[in-house]
Write a protein that holds these residues in place. Structure first.
Motif, PDB file in Angstrom:
ATOM      1  N   HIS A 176      39.949  40.161  15.457  1.00 28.47           N
ATOM      2  CA  HIS A 176      38.750  39.404  15.081  1.00 28.47           C
ATOM      3  C   HIS A 176      38.069  40.022  13.856  1.00 28.47           C
ATOM      4  CE1 HIS A 176      39.129  37.214  18.830  1.00 28.47           C
ATOM      5  NE2 HIS A 176      39.298  38.372  19.433  1.00 28.47           N
ATOM      6  N   PRO A 177      38.787  40.173  12.747  1.00 26.99           N
ATOM      7  CA  PRO A 177      38.218  40.840  11.572  1.00 26.99           C
ATOM      8  C   PRO A 177      37.075  40.055  10.922  1.00 26.99           C
ATOM      9  CG  PRO A 177      40.299  39.829  11.001  1.00 26.99           C
ATOM     10  CD  PRO A 177      40.153  39.704  12.496  1.00 26.99           C
ATOM     11  N   GLN A 178      36.982  38.758  11.176  1.00 27.55           N
ATOM     12  CA  GLN A 178      35.963  37.933  10.546  1.00 27.55           C
ATOM     13  C   GLN A 178      34.544  38.288  10.998  1.00 27.55           C
ATOM     14  OE1 GLN A 178      38.148  36.960  12.845  1.00 27.55           O
ATOM     15  NE2 GLN A 178      37.000  35.912  14.442  1.00 27.55           N
ATOM     16  N   ILE A 179      34.395  39.005  12.086  1.00 28.97           N
ATOM     17  CA  ILE A 179      33.061  39.345  12.582  1.00 28.97           C
ATOM     18  C   ILE A 179      32.280  40.188  11.570  1.00 28.97           C
ATOM     19  CG2 ILE A 179      33.574  41.471  13.827  1.00 28.97           C
ATOM     20  CD1 ILE A 179      31.794  40.313  16.111  1.00 28.97           C
ATOM     21  N   ILE A 180      32.985  40.869  10.682  1.00 29.18           N
ATOM     22  CA  ILE A 180      32.315  41.696   9.674  1.00 29.18           C
ATOM     23  C   ILE A 180      31.464  40.839   8.740  1.00 29.18           C
ATOM     24  CG2 ILE A 180      34.119  41.734   7.906  1.00 29.18           C
ATOM     25  CD1 ILE A 180      32.092  44.756   9.082  1.00 29.18           C
ATOM     26  N   ASN A 181      31.727  39.532   8.698  1.00 30.01           N
ATOM     27  CA  ASN A 181      30.939  38.628   7.860  1.00 30.01           C
ATOM     28  C   ASN A 181      29.676  38.135   8.545  1.00 30.01           C
ATOM     29  OD1 ASN A 181      32.886  38.710   5.751  1.00 30.01           O
ATOM     30  ND2 ASN A 181      34.152  37.323   6.939  1.00 30.01           N
ATOM     31  N   ASP A 182      29.530  38.403   9.841  1.00 33.33           N
ATOM     32  CA  ASP A 182      28.327  37.999  10.573  1.00 33.33           C
ATOM     33  C   ASP A 182      27.166  38.937  10.232  1.00 33.33           C
ATOM     34  OD1 ASP A 182      29.897  36.103  11.792  1.00 33.33           O
ATOM     35  OD2 ASP A 182      29.853  37.026  13.776  1.00 33.33           O
ATOM     36  N   THR A 183      25.952  38.464  10.469  1.00 34.63           N
ATOM     37  CA  THR A 183      24.779  39.326  10.294  1.00 34.63           C
ATOM     38  C   THR A 183      24.709  40.289  11.473  1.00 34.63           C
ATOM     39  OG1 THR A 183      23.284  37.885  11.526  1.00 34.63           O
ATOM     40  CG2 THR A 183      23.529  37.457   9.142  1.00 34.63           C
TER      41      THR A 183
ATOM     42  N   GLU B  94      16.680  49.384  23.590  1.00 36.59           N
ATOM     43  CA  GLU B  94      16.992  49.725  22.200  1.00 36.59           C
ATOM     44  C   GLU B  94      18.366  49.186  21.866  1.00 36.59           C
ATOM     45  OE1 GLU B  94      16.333  53.655  20.428  1.00 36.59           O
ATOM     46  OE2 GLU B  94      15.450  54.214  22.358  1.00 36.59           O
ATOM     47  N   THR B  95      18.550  48.866  20.598  1.00 34.40           N
ATOM     48  CA  THR B  95      19.871  48.437  20.127  1.00 34.40           C
ATOM     49  C   THR B  95      20.154  49.102  18.790  1.00 34.40           C
ATOM     50  OG1 THR B  95      18.966  46.499  18.990  1.00 34.40           O
ATOM     51  CG2 THR B  95      19.707  46.178  21.266  1.00 34.40           C
ATOM     52  N   PHE B  96      21.426  49.205  18.483  1.00 37.62           N
ATOM     53  CA  PHE B  96      21.852  49.797  17.230  1.00 37.62           C
ATOM     54  C   PHE B  96      23.159  49.139  16.838  1.00 37.62           C
ATOM     55  CE2 PHE B  96      24.368  53.060  14.976  1.00 37.62           C
ATOM     56  CZ  PHE B  96      23.522  53.304  13.915  1.00 37.62           C
ATOM     57  N   VAL B  97      23.233  48.640  15.627  1.00 33.50           N
ATOM     58  CA  VAL B  97      24.452  48.003  15.126  1.00 33.50           C
ATOM     59  C   VAL B  97      24.937  48.796  13.926  1.00 33.50           C
ATOM     60  CG1 VAL B  97      25.453  45.919  14.129  1.00 33.50           C
ATOM     61  CG2 VAL B  97      23.699  45.717  15.897  1.00 33.50           C
ATOM     62  N   GLN B  98      26.157  49.268  14.012  1.00 29.36           N
ATOM     63  CA  GLN B  98      26.776  49.986  12.905  1.00 29.36           C
ATOM     64  C   GLN B  98      28.037  49.250  12.513  1.00 29.36           C
ATOM     65  OE1 GLN B  98      25.740  52.854  11.158  1.00 29.36           O
ATOM     66  NE2 GLN B  98      27.347  52.089   9.841  1.00 29.36           N
ATOM     67  N   LEU B  99      28.156  48.900  11.246  1.00 33.03           N
ATOM     68  CA  LEU B  99      29.333  48.189  10.763  1.00 33.03           C
ATOM     69  C   LEU B  99      30.270  49.172  10.058  1.00 33.03           C
ATOM     70  CD1 LEU B  99      27.557  45.076   9.235  1.00 33.03           C
ATOM     71  CD2 LEU B  99      28.483  45.354  11.532  1.00 33.03           C
ATOM     72  N   TRP B 100      31.539  49.111  10.432  1.00 33.96           N
ATOM     73  CA  TRP B 100      32.566  49.936   9.825  1.00 33.96           C
ATOM     74  C   TRP B 100      33.694  49.005   9.376  1.00 33.96           C
ATOM     75  CZ3 TRP B 100      31.209  54.820   8.973  1.00 33.96           C
ATOM     76  CH2 TRP B 100      30.240  55.385   9.764  1.00 33.96           C
ATOM     77  N   PRO B 101      33.581  48.407   8.198  1.00 31.63           N
ATOM     78  CA  PRO B 101      34.555  47.400   7.748  1.00 31.63           C
ATOM     79  C   PRO B 101      36.001  47.894   7.714  1.00 31.63           C
ATOM     80  CG  PRO B 101      32.682  47.489   6.262  1.00 31.63           C
ATOM     81  CD  PRO B 101      32.525  48.614   7.228  1.00 31.63           C
ATOM     82  N   LYS B 102      36.240  49.150   7.486  1.00 29.18           N
ATOM     83  CA  LYS B 102      37.604  49.649   7.364  1.00 29.18           C
ATOM     84  C   LYS B 102      37.929  50.692   8.434  1.00 29.18           C
ATOM     85  CE  LYS B 102      37.710  48.701   2.482  1.00 29.18           C
ATOM     86  NZ  LYS B 102      38.628  47.636   2.309  1.00 29.18           N
ATOM     87  N   ALA B 103      37.235  50.619   9.570  1.00 28.47           N
ATOM     88  CA  ALA B 103      37.411  51.635  10.608  1.00 28.47           C
ATOM     89  C   ALA B 103      38.767  51.554  11.288  1.00 28.47           C
ATOM     90  CB  ALA B 103      36.303  51.525  11.647  1.00 28.47           C
ATOM     91  N   ILE B 104      39.213  50.355  11.638  1.00 25.68           N
ATOM     92  CA  ILE B 104      40.492  50.185  12.309  1.00 25.68           C
ATOM     93  C   ILE B 104      41.298  49.199  11.473  1.00 25.68           C
ATOM     94  CG2 ILE B 104      41.677  49.492  14.420  1.00 25.68           C
ATOM     95  CD1 ILE B 104      39.069  50.123  15.917  1.00 25.68           C
TER      96      ILE B 104
END
Length: 71
Positions: free
Chosen positions: A27-34, A58-68
């Motif tokens: 599901h790589p397209q999720i990186i385009n979501d806010t 509490e919530t925390f969102v961390q995006l790692w576009p090239k992690a996997i």
């Protein structure tokens, strides 16, 4: 992953700390979501699996576009 089961000091006695990983090669397209959209999807998945009794404290969102990388 119920992180507070592994590290109990990360949550209060009546709390649970969860880590949700989304995306990856399937599901790589999720990186385009806010971040808000990603958080909403994560909360929906948690509710589906565990059944939420309250909203997150509490919530925390961390995006790692090239992690996997996709192979």
């Amino acid at each position: 992953m119920i992180e507070s089961n592994i590290f109990p000091q990360r949550a209060g006695l009546d709390q649970v700390m969860l880590r949700v990983l989304l995306g990856g090669a399937h599901h790589p397209q999720i990186i385009n979501d806010t971040k808000e959209q990603i958080l909403s999807k994560a909360i929906k998945e948690i509710d589906t699996v565990y059944g939420l009794k309250a909203q997150p404290l509490e919530t925390f969102v961390q995006l790692w576009p090239k992690a996997i990388p996709a192979i």
